[in-house]
Each structure stands twice: as structure tokens, then as C-alpha cells.
Design an enzyme around this catalytic site. Sequence first.
Site, PDB file in Angstrom:
ATOM      1  N   SER A   1      -4.530   9.846 -14.884  1.00 49.88           N
ATOM      2  CA  SER A   1      -4.229  10.836 -13.863  1.00 49.88           C
ATOM      3  C   SER A   1      -3.053  10.362 -13.011  1.00 49.88           C
ATOM      4  CB  SER A   1      -5.482  11.113 -13.025  1.00 49.88           C
ATOM      5  OG  SER A   1      -5.350  12.300 -12.285  1.00 49.88           O
TER       6      SER A   1
ATOM      7  N   TYR B   1      -3.855   2.444 -10.286  1.00 50.68           N
ATOM      8  CA  TYR B   1      -3.950   3.835  -9.828  1.00 50.68           C
ATOM      9  C   TYR B   1      -2.953   4.077  -8.698  1.00 50.68           C
ATOM     10  CZ  TYR B   1      -5.850   8.380  -8.670  1.00 50.68           C
ATOM     11  OH  TYR B   1      -5.984   9.722  -8.438  1.00 50.68           O
TER      12      TYR B   1
END
Length: 673
Positions: free
Chosen positions: A524, A444
Site C-alpha cells: 500500500s 511503511y
Amino acid sequence: MEFTLHGQTVSDPWRWLEDLDSPETRTWIDAQNERTFRFLESVSEREDIRRRVTELWNYPRCGLPYKEGGKYFYLTNDGLQNQWVLRVRDGLDSAARVLIDPNTLSEDGTVALTATSSSRDGRLLAYGLSRAGSDWEEWRVMDVETGTSLPDCLQWVKFSSISWTPNGKGFFYCRYEPPDSGDEYEVQNFHHKLYYHRIGDLQSQDELIYARPDRKEWNFRADVTDDGRYLMIHVWSASNYNLLFYRDLSAAEPVVELIPNFEARYQFIGNDGPVFWLFTDLGASRGQVVAIDTSFANVSTQKTIVPEREETLEQVTVVGENLIACYLANAYTRIHVLNLDGSFIRELSLPGIGTATGFNGKRGDPETFFDFTGFTTPITLFRYDAATDDLSPFFRPPLNFDPDQFETRQVFYDSRDGTRVSMFIASKKGLKLNGTNPVELYGYGGFGISITPSFSSSRIAWMEMGGVFAAPNLRGGGEYGEQWHLAGTRERKQNVFDDFIAAAEWLIENCYTSSERLAITGRSNGGLLVGACLTQRPDLFGAAVPGVGVMDMLRFHKFTIGWSWVSDYGSPENPEDFQTLFAYSPYHNIRPGTEYPATLITTGDHDDRVVPGHSYKFAAALQAAQAGPAPVLIRVEVRAGHGIGKPVSKQIGEVVDSLAFLVKVLREPSWVV
């Protein structure tokens, strides 16, 4: 098409795919999905994977309870229900009854219960609903005793908490102005406003509490203090930091700007009259707790209650007459119970090395609940009495796999610039380091979000098939405090990609895997990570699965809440930021004639956070540029968004297809689509 920005000519040939509902875009989506599912249906193991993932997914779950008026509210799922069900108990030992079952609200399971908030006497319940995965919420009110809905209906709510006044006559919430019809999933989210809603009133009658027309980018979250005296207003924007205002509800006074500058993170913990306890990282990268006596209205008078430590302070709550401090030590949780003056009482004994969250409570009530999980440990709930130090299980899920078959280890490696980075590796026991293991490298690296041990049925399925799961704690995250976060932002964003690439190289050098059997995944901001690393080092990976990724770094700020991400990314409107963004923007760094690894891009056609145009354009450009035999596919989930409220059936479907894709492409030396 082409456009010029800061003197640089930029090519954007797939701009037309940003028009999400045009006939041309819908035709493109249909053709892409047909191609993708034709490939996935050719995977011989796909149905076996579906069967096992479904088995692993199918176990009872329970969410953290919260207590109001002696009642306990919590969510449950029997395992395969599309949406979680809200239940209530009139006492801890009472039988539970269903309050809201969102599975009955739509045939396809795409109406989700997003959040709930009860009045302090437990008599009324406000609850939010989302449709088709949208961040937009509609809030309604229910009589808890009878289960009947009241006429109250609040629309165009987004990024909002709900906080009741002590008398239960109403609550504070935030919303935007209604967007034009057809713009709901693309309109930029500006001019957040804070309102008070009185039960029984129309939304048009709600009282505007606070708004800043001169600061269209400011967003608010409001919470009433336990003693009912103050309304705390957290203000966030396109910044790593926040402001903190308050209003004295006991007097007709204006809002007081307690923390008026975006210079650090401040979170309200609790108060003793006019003395506020706050978490902050001002002058303390790994976090501290300070007290401010608002009687003097001078932040410089703040007193340190819990000083900064070597571990990262993630969260502090007030439970009874104690502070519960949650720390991260090398990305796993440690819990300290403290007196209100910050003095140490005890360390709470956790079941092992993993992640604990929760610990919500009220002043005067020592009871709290928390959950604990690890890579091979499903979420287990505990009840803790801070006054007596009594710790007892509240909910243990039954296991449908053998956790003793697996192990988790933590390693450390050097990134490109010599920075030491930690990484968790989970696999079956007895793993042979012969360079042939299929590895999923997940990352991430952004917005101060920490990657800590957590359970996933899909990871168990992957490891049962012989796969290895690896998760590094990249810069940009919050595992080691605010400096670690800032080291992966704006002009330093390349550090995140370097950390991820170094993790891949370490896994290969240490014989866990080879490039041909190494897959990178992320969602994301993690999808951006995968897209950037895929375009920078296409030779290093055998497969890539970027989900709902931010792929066009020159236009991300033009849609929905994207403008607020400039805190981490910088702004394309700034010439210096533009150069940094253009240098790594996945969409703009695809090179025709390059052999790219097998790629499965995933998104939802109703994603109104990272709009699907990012994934559409990236997929189209990568397909056009691909010079090798590996497939480049995109899987577009219909009536789904960024992930919020995604039905279990759709979650399982995406997991199964991602695993089937990896099984096929990491096994075969060539591909036929």
C-alpha cells in the site's frame, strides 16, 4: 498518451490499463500472470517453501473477545480455514458455539466476515460481509439465541462502524449512495451519510441522522456512549486531523459541533455525564487526555487529565473505573493503569518487548482483554481485571517452531539529514556479520501508522532459511508522535525514502548483507515506498516486492477513497504539491535504459482502495524500461482486493511466491524468464 498539468508535459503511455475490465486489460493480465507463474514454477525450492509456510501457518488462532449482555463474542481460525469463524459463549466458562462460519458462504472462500456488533443485551448481532476483497460491505442482522437471520439487509456500506442504541431496537451506521453498475471498484467515495436503522425496516426507511452536502469529502463514524445518552460523531476527511460532533439522544436537539476545526486529532474516550474525556495531540505531539465539560460548550475550558509524556500515547480506554493508557516507548508497548482523574496506579507487566492491543471495556465493568505479540511470538490473549490487577492467559497458541532459535534486536542509525531512526532486526541466533546474509527490509512510513513488533509465519520461514528481517521506524509513521508523522508528509515525503535508503546502507555498512542480497518490501503506502526507492536507487537493492502500491502520484486522487490521501501526499491539483509528487512518483520516474533490480509487483484485480491500475501501469513501464537481465514480473490475484478478507489459501499462495521469488533472485547472478 500525454497530458499537461501546471505547464508540465506528462507522459502516461499505459493509461489504458486503468480500464480494469476492458478486453485489452484482461488479456494483458492473463499474459502477465502466465509469464510470472512460469518463472515461479522454475524455482526448485518453491514446493518446499509451500510445505513449510503451510506448516507454520497451521496453528489455532483466537481473536479478542468483546462482551455484551453477559455473552462473549470472538473469532477463531483452526489455522488453515480461509475465513475466521464467529463464536459466542454465554459465559466465560461456558462452551462456545458457532454463530457465523463464512467459509460456508462461497466455494472459493472469498466471502469474508468483516465486522460484528451486538446489541447491549446480547440478543441481536449485526454483521458485515465483503466479497472478493472489496471494501464494500453488506450488513445483516441475526438472532443470537437461535442463529437465524432477520430480513434486515444494508448495502453500500463502507468505512463504517455499527453502534446500537441501548434499547436494542436499532443502530447507527454510515453508507454512500449506490454507484452506477460497473463503477463499484473505481467510483470516487464522496457524500458519506449517517443513518439510523430500526430492526425490521427496509433500508429505504432508514432515518438520515447527519449529512453534509456542502462537504462531500466528509466521512463519519458514530458511536453511542456507554451511558446511552450521547451519539459521538467523528468526522474525517482529506486531513491529518478530525472533527468531533455529538448529539444528545435524550432530547430532540441538533448535532453540536464540539470540535469544529481540522486542527488536531481528537478521539472520544468516555464521559461522566456532560464531561467528555478525549484523546488529542493538540499542543501535545505525543498525545494527551483532556476533559471538556460540554455544559459550557467551550473547548477552551478543557482540562488536562493525562499530560504528554516522553513516550507516545497510542490509545486510551475506559475499563471499569480506570483509564488504560497504551504507550509506545521506542516502538514497543507499555501499559499504564490510571484513575479517572489521570493519577497513576500501576504499570501492567507484559510478557516482554512487543506489541499489546485491545483493552476495550465499559464503565463499571473492570474486565478487559488484550493480545500480545512480537516478531517471534504468535498472538497470545490475556484477560485483565483492572480492579484487582488480576492478569491471566485467555488463549495461548501452540507453537510449531522453536522461538529460542531466533532473536530480535533494536538498532539506531542516522538518516541523510542526521535524524536518528530506530530499526528492529530479527534473525536466527548466531548470525554472522559477513555481508552475505539475504535481508528483507520492510517499511511503511505514512499516515501516522506505527510499525511495531508483530508475528508472521512467513517471516519465521524466511529466517529458518537463513534470511534476516529488518523493519525501520520511518518518518511518516506514528512511533514518535504527530511531529514524527508530519516529518514524512507532503513536501517532506522524501524524508521517508531517505530513512529507508539509509537503513539499507546501514545494513550493508555493518556487514549484515550486500546490495545483491538485499530485498525491499512493503504494501500500500509501503508499496509506494518500495517503488520510489527502487526508482531513486536501483543500484542499492537486489530485489523489490511492492504490494498494492500507490504508484501514480498524479492520479491517485481520482479513484475510490484516494482523494483523502492528500493529507499525507498533497494534491496534484496544487502546483506546489504537483512538483513534489512528480519528483518522486514511481510511475513517472522510471528511466529507460536503466538496470533495475529483480522486481515482483503484487496486486488484486478487485482492489477498490488502491486500484490495481497503479500496479499495472508501473509494471508495464518498468518492463519496457528494464535494461538489465533481472526479471520484472507482476502477480495479479484474481477475486482479491487490498487485503481485506483475503482467504488464507490466497494469503499463503502470495507469501510462498514472494519467498520463492526472493530465494531465486537473491541467489542467482543472472536470470532467465
